[in-house]
Enzyme design. Structure first.
Site, PDB file in Angstrom:
ATOM      1  N   LYS A  33    -122.180  17.480 -12.668  1.00  0.00           N
ATOM      2  CA  LYS A  33    -122.644  17.531 -11.278  1.00  0.00           C
ATOM      3  C   LYS A  33    -122.445  16.180 -10.613  1.00  0.00           C
ATOM      4  O   LYS A  33    -122.170  15.187 -11.275  1.00  0.00           O
ATOM      5  CB  LYS A  33    -124.112  17.944 -11.238  1.00  0.00           C
ATOM      6  CG  LYS A  33    -125.095  17.027 -11.950  1.00  0.00           C
ATOM      7  CD  LYS A  33    -126.446  17.721 -12.112  1.00  0.00           C
ATOM      8  CE  LYS A  33    -127.421  16.930 -12.961  1.00  0.00           C
ATOM      9  NZ  LYS A  33    -127.972  15.743 -12.328  1.00  0.00           N
ATOM     10  N   TYR A 242    -125.952 -13.150   5.618  1.00  0.00           N
ATOM     11  CA  TYR A 242    -126.871 -12.711   6.660  1.00  0.00           C
ATOM     12  C   TYR A 242    -128.266 -13.267   6.437  1.00  0.00           C
ATOM     13  O   TYR A 242    -128.770 -13.280   5.307  1.00  0.00           O
ATOM     14  CB  TYR A 242    -126.950 -11.186   6.685  1.00  0.00           C
ATOM     15  CG  TYR A 242    -125.807 -10.531   7.390  1.00  0.00           C
ATOM     16  CD1 TYR A 242    -125.610 -10.720   8.753  1.00  0.00           C
ATOM     17  CD2 TYR A 242    -124.928  -9.705   6.711  1.00  0.00           C
ATOM     18  CE1 TYR A 242    -124.550 -10.101   9.408  1.00  0.00           C
ATOM     19  CE2 TYR A 242    -123.875  -9.079   7.351  1.00  0.00           C
ATOM     20  CZ  TYR A 242    -123.689  -9.283   8.713  1.00  0.00           C
ATOM     21  OH  TYR A 242    -122.646  -8.669   9.349  1.00  0.00           O
TER      22      TYR A 242
END
Lengths: 344, 344
Positions: A33, A242
């Protein structure tokens, strides 16, 4: 090449599956999956089918349909989410086996596809997917002559072998399925490692196949190498990235590397993860950007052209630890911009 | 349909871009790196090109090549990572404009593609991408007659308007580019909001176009609706999900929902995020699984068929807050299993 290179070792995947298979006397399926835990469901399942796997599990009918196209008509493809509204056409067209999770799903399946195979998922305490024992008792005779291809349940705490939940779920599962007379499955990777009483007729390893904990002896499966865009020297007190969250405490050399959180280097790794230049570890510094990370390479003798974030020196579980998560999430977050390589 | 539905409002994207464009007197580009912040670079850039955008920015040459195929030959496509080793063929074939970040990149570009356009990225203090002022001073006359198409730099703290870093970077950028005589760009979304001195000749909004902070007046762009697989009642003391981390304090009704961290519902949201049934908020309880979340729907009058995790009631920034991250990461993590819809 400005993107990173993600190398996926299908031979290691096969070796891990075989090792898990060798731990039991029963059949071993494979869970593919979430696009094979992020590594490519078609590639992974293809390699495992060649190695002898006959049953595959996916989460959604849509995944099952794609996997059927990749594998052809032979293997059994089972769907954990069962038979949801809207799934009927996919289940029929691709011969999927839904693991029915509720009375509602059972009614839907028997009504719309009365001839089609199905399994039953039972809840034994995780309270996530599956029929409660009382529901199962009520509906098991709904369709005389239509027996499930498989009855399964899922352990909530298999990663913690000493957790009392394991024995409780085992006992309940054994009790409510004792008379079923059909193949039974309880164990994923963790359950295989818990030992023989948990194995029943079929195991369904996922994370262990992909090289992750709790299968500590797994072969590593992924390597991720990231190209350096540029290197600069900063003086003490200069900030990087940042928000100016990191500042140099010494004269430092910073490599800007072409991968960021949009590539699955989740922002939380900025709190101190390492990457490697050959054998030498280097710290990620400053915030992780969308497309970039910055790395302190001051202690390297040469400016690196690329840095390794997953591989021989660092597993998905180690990187996950730096980010406060689990290896599974590192795998399924691996981005689409990498150049993906599956060496023979 | 067993997967969630991700609805992306291209009209809202266009409206956001136009609103940001209206805040300046200069040209407005659009940043569509990381597959358009996870929302589809081809779709987003196509809508913005129709709305009048003439310049687009991507992170990697590979992204630029894909975008060129989507947009055709007209628009300018610029590449933040510049001209890396191995990029030459892509830059030439797709007429990309690399933003050169180092002396090394400049030499590579002038040598391999002497006629091809380029820009220059300058570092003004973020220490991530771009030439240092001294490097720029040294190389700007390397190629007489070859002027950059653009000179840009990037603000490290534009989300914090009062941060002194903003004025420092502005002043340095203005000083070192004063005599350049070519178009200049400093502002992304945050820089646009800082006001006219930051605008120069071109702005490059990203997050604001996609409806995220710091553009507080943005139109919401994404809605994410997740189907419920099944609903069960649990009694006080029963646990839900992996590791038994949540237990019911009252008789509770739990919905199991078909999306998990493999779909971008990052594990950290398990610490208390909300989803909505119509206008009613419901808590995510227990751990986020790979393909599933579990939600306390006890207070709803009816069992829900679907729950909204992004939309009118919850923005990407609100969900990000629950996960201790930023809206950007929520966007770029949105998974590939959703059915994606772009209503006209």
């Amino acid at each position: 090449m400005s993107s990173g290179t993600l190398t996926i070792d299908l031979n290691a995947i096969v070796a891990n599956w075989r090792a898990l298979d060798a731990m039991t006397a029963c059949e071993t399926a494979a869970v593919v999956k979430a696009d094979g835990y992020g590594l490519g469901a078609a590639e992974v399942a293809g390699a495992l089918a060649w190695a002898g796997a006959r049953q595959f599990f996916v989460a959604l009918a849509e995944e099952g349909a794609a996997l059927r196209r990749a594998l052809g008509p032979g293997p059994t493809i089972s769907v954990f989410s069962g038979h949801m509204a809207g799934d009927t056409d996919l289940i029929r067209a691709h011969a999927l086996v839904p693991m029915l999770n509720s009375v509602e799903q059972m009614a839907r399946h028997l009504e719309t596809l009365p001839e089609a195979a199905f399994g039953v998922q039972l809840d034994t305490g995780m309270n996530r997917l599956g029929m409660e024992p009382a529901e199962w008792a009520a509906v098991r005779d709904l369709a005389p002559g239509r027996t499930p291809a498989l009855i399964l349940s899922h352990l909530a705490c298999a990663d913690a072998p000493d957790h009392p939940m394991n024995a409780r779920q085992l006992q309940l599962f054994a009790e409510i399925t004792a008379e079923a007379g059909v193949p039974r499955s309880l164990a994923a990777t963790g359950g295989i490692l818990l030992g023989e009483p948990y194995h029943f007729d079929l195991t369904r390893p996922g994370i262990g196949v992909y090289g992750g904990l709790p299968f500590i002896d797994a072969h590593p499966v992924v390597a991720l190498d990231l190209p350096v865009i540029q290197i600069r020297d900063v003086v003490p007190g200069e900030t990087v990235g940042y928000g100016n969250t990191w500042s140099a405490a010494r004269p430092s050399r910073i490599a800007t590397v072409a991968a960021g959180y949009a590539d699955g280097l989740i922002r939380a790794i900025g709190r101190g993860a390492r990457v490697f230049a050959g054998d030498v570890p280097c710290r990620v510094v400053g915030r992780v950007s969308m497309d970039l990370i910055t790395v302190d390479v001051t202690d390297l003798p040469e400016p690196p052209e690329a840095l390794s974030i997953l591989g021989r020196h660092q597993s998905v579980d180690t990187l996950a630890e730096a980010a406060g998560t689990i290896g599974y999430e590192i795998l399924t977050s691996l981005g689409r911009r990498y150049s993906r390589s599956y060496p023979a």
